[in-house]
Structures are given as structure tokens and as C-alpha cells.
Design an enzyme around this catalytic site. Structure first.
Site, mmCIF file in Angstrom:
data_model
loop_
_atom_site.group_PDB
_atom_site.id
_atom_site.type_symbol
_atom_site.label_atom_id
_atom_site.label_comp_id
_atom_site.label_asym_id
_atom_site.label_seq_id
_atom_site.Cartn_x
_atom_site.Cartn_y
_atom_site.Cartn_z
ATOM 1 C CG ASP A 29 -2.185 -0.747 1.062
ATOM 2 O OD1 ASP A 29 -2.193 -1.698 0.253
ATOM 3 O OD2 ASP A 29 -3.172 -0.419 1.747
ATOM 4 C CB CYS A 54 -9.416 3.700 2.289
ATOM 5 S SG CYS A 54 -10.295 2.577 1.182
ATOM 6 C CE1 TYR A 90 -8.035 -9.307 5.230
ATOM 7 C CE2 TYR A 90 -8.428 -9.375 2.872
ATOM 8 C CZ TYR A 90 -8.558 -8.752 4.087
ATOM 9 O OH TYR A 90 -9.226 -7.549 4.160
ATOM 10 C CG ASN A 101 -18.238 13.366 -0.968
ATOM 11 O OD1 ASN A 101 -17.257 12.654 -1.109
ATOM 12 N ND2 ASN A 101 -19.265 13.367 -1.817
ATOM 13 C CG HIS A 144 -16.858 10.358 -4.340
ATOM 14 N ND1 HIS A 144 -17.943 11.190 -4.154
ATOM 15 C CD2 HIS A 144 -17.091 9.692 -5.502
ATOM 16 C CE1 HIS A 144 -18.782 11.040 -5.167
ATOM 17 N NE2 HIS A 144 -18.293 10.140 -5.986
ATOM 18 C CD GLU A 182 -6.495 -1.506 -1.706
ATOM 19 O OE1 GLU A 182 -7.397 -2.034 -1.031
ATOM 20 O OE2 GLU A 182 -6.688 -0.525 -2.446
#
Length: 221
Positions: A29, A54, A90, A101, A144, A182
Site C-alpha cells: 500500500d 481510503c 485472508y 465527502n 467518495h 493498494e
């Protein structure tokens, strides 16, 4: 020392790369401290990383804002239970909460607007009054910027990128809030793997921190 190099970079408003264990996600990341983010950083994360951008929050702070994990929110909805992700393949529960937002945003998705949303979220750490009231008045959902809530206890509880990045920011003496994305490989259409990740880091003078290094750091504190 990789961790100290990464701390120095975060404190300077630079990106670092964090890699989790191979038996887990085995992904890299791109990470930056939320308080330093700019529209240029958002653009670089879109182009150079390409995954989901994020905002990771320390657990107690997220709770003080009244946030919940998305899987808990969905359990109280009419969404069929078999559709709700409990544990990912995982092994961990996902850390997703709501997407937001800032109220100043128009669509919320531009580099300018996402950077503004993240910066304003970071400023809540400096709020001397009621951060929850400020959060409710200043942000809207859906939005977003997906929020991630680090596990209570950080790496002692969960060893995901959410916890690793927040822990690293805390070690750096910064707000425990990070923008993470990522890193994808556009030629294989998979997550970026070790050889290419290290080439990217070398080319761009970025520090790479391994999850094992952070766990070792935790044991000596």
C-alpha cells in the site's frame, strides 16, 4: 533502519510503502499522513497505486465520532445476511465504515475535493470542542472517501494495512490517520508484487516497511 526512515518520510509529508505478510493479503500500500495530503498526492495515488484510496482512522477516535463498521451497519439493514462479508478470505473482518465527502464538495471525487475531505477530517484531531458535532455538521455520506476503522489495540489485534499505517503514524508523533491505497500492476492486472514494488520504491526513493518489522517494533515497546 527501515522503520525510522519511514517515520522520517511521514513526518516530511512523503509517501511510504507498507507490505503485509505473504500469508495474508501480500499487498503493498502507498501511505501518507492525512494531515499533509494534497491534491497532487491524490493524483499520484490514482496513477501510481491504482487501488481503492481510503482514509484509515484510529479506533477510539472513530468511536468518538459515532462511526461503525460497515458490516455492523449492514447487519441492521434489510440486506440478506448471506451477502454480508464476515471474514475476508485472508482471515480478518474488513475495516470499512461509511464513505464521506466534506460539505464543501460538489461531486466529491476530484483530486481537489478528496484531498480537502481528508485534510478536514485530520483537522478534527485539533478540535477543542465536540469533534462529533463538528463531524456531523461538516461531512456527508455517502461520499467518495471510504473510511477504515483500525482495530482496537491496533497490531495486537489485527495486522492489516489499516492498523499498520495508523500505528506507523502514531510512532511518528502524527495524527493517527492515514490515506492509503493498494498498489496494482496494470500489466498483470493483479496486486503489485515484490520485485516491481521494490523497483518502484528505489526509483522514487520511497521507504518500504514490512509487517514483520512493525510487529518486531511492537514487541520492544
Amino acid at each position: 533502519m527501515p522503520i525510522q526512515d519511514a517515520i522520517n518520510d511521514l513526518q516530511s509529508g512523503r509517501f511510504v510503502m507498507i507490505h503485509d505478510a505473504g500469508e495474508r493479503e501480500n499487498e503493498y500500500d502507498l501511505v501518507i499522513a492525512a494531515q499533509f495530503i494534497t491534491p497532487k498526492h491524490i493524483s499520484e495515488m490514482r496513477v501510481d497505486a491504482g487501488g481503492l484510496l481510503c482514509l484509515a482512522l484510529e479506533h477510539s477516535f472513530a468511536m468518538s465520532l459515532g462511526l461503525e463498521y460497515m458490516h455492523s451497519i449492514l447487519e441492521d439493514s434489510s440486506i440478506p445476511s448471506q451477502m454480508i462479508l464476515g471474514r475476508a478470505k485472508y482471515g480478518d473482518h474488513p475495516t470499512f465504515s461509511i464513505g464521506i465527502n466534506h460539505i464543501d464538495a460538489y461531486t466529491g471525487v476530484t483530486d481537489m475535493e478528496r484531498a480537502h475531505t481528508i485534510r478536514q477530517m485530520s483537522k478534527l484531531y485539533d478540535t477543542h470542542g465536540d469533534a462529533r458535532t463538528e463531524f456531523v455538521q461538516s461531512f456527508q455520506t455517502p461520499g467518495h472517501v471510504p473510511l477504515l476503522i483500525a482495530a482496537n489495540g491496533l497490531l495486537r489485534t489485527r495486522q492489516g494495512h489499516t492498523e499498520m499505517s495508523v500505528y506507523l503514524a502514531s510512532l511518528a508523533g502524527l495524527h493517527p490517520m492515514t490515506a492509503i491505497c493498494e498498489m496494482m500492476d496494470s500489466s498483470t492486472h493483479l496486486a503489485l508484487r515484490e520485485e516491481k514494488a521494490h523497483k518502484f520504491a528505489q526509483k522514487n526513493c520511497l521507504s518500504i516497511v514490512e509487517s514483520t518489522e512493525l510487529l518486531e517494533e511492537l514487541t520492544v515497546r
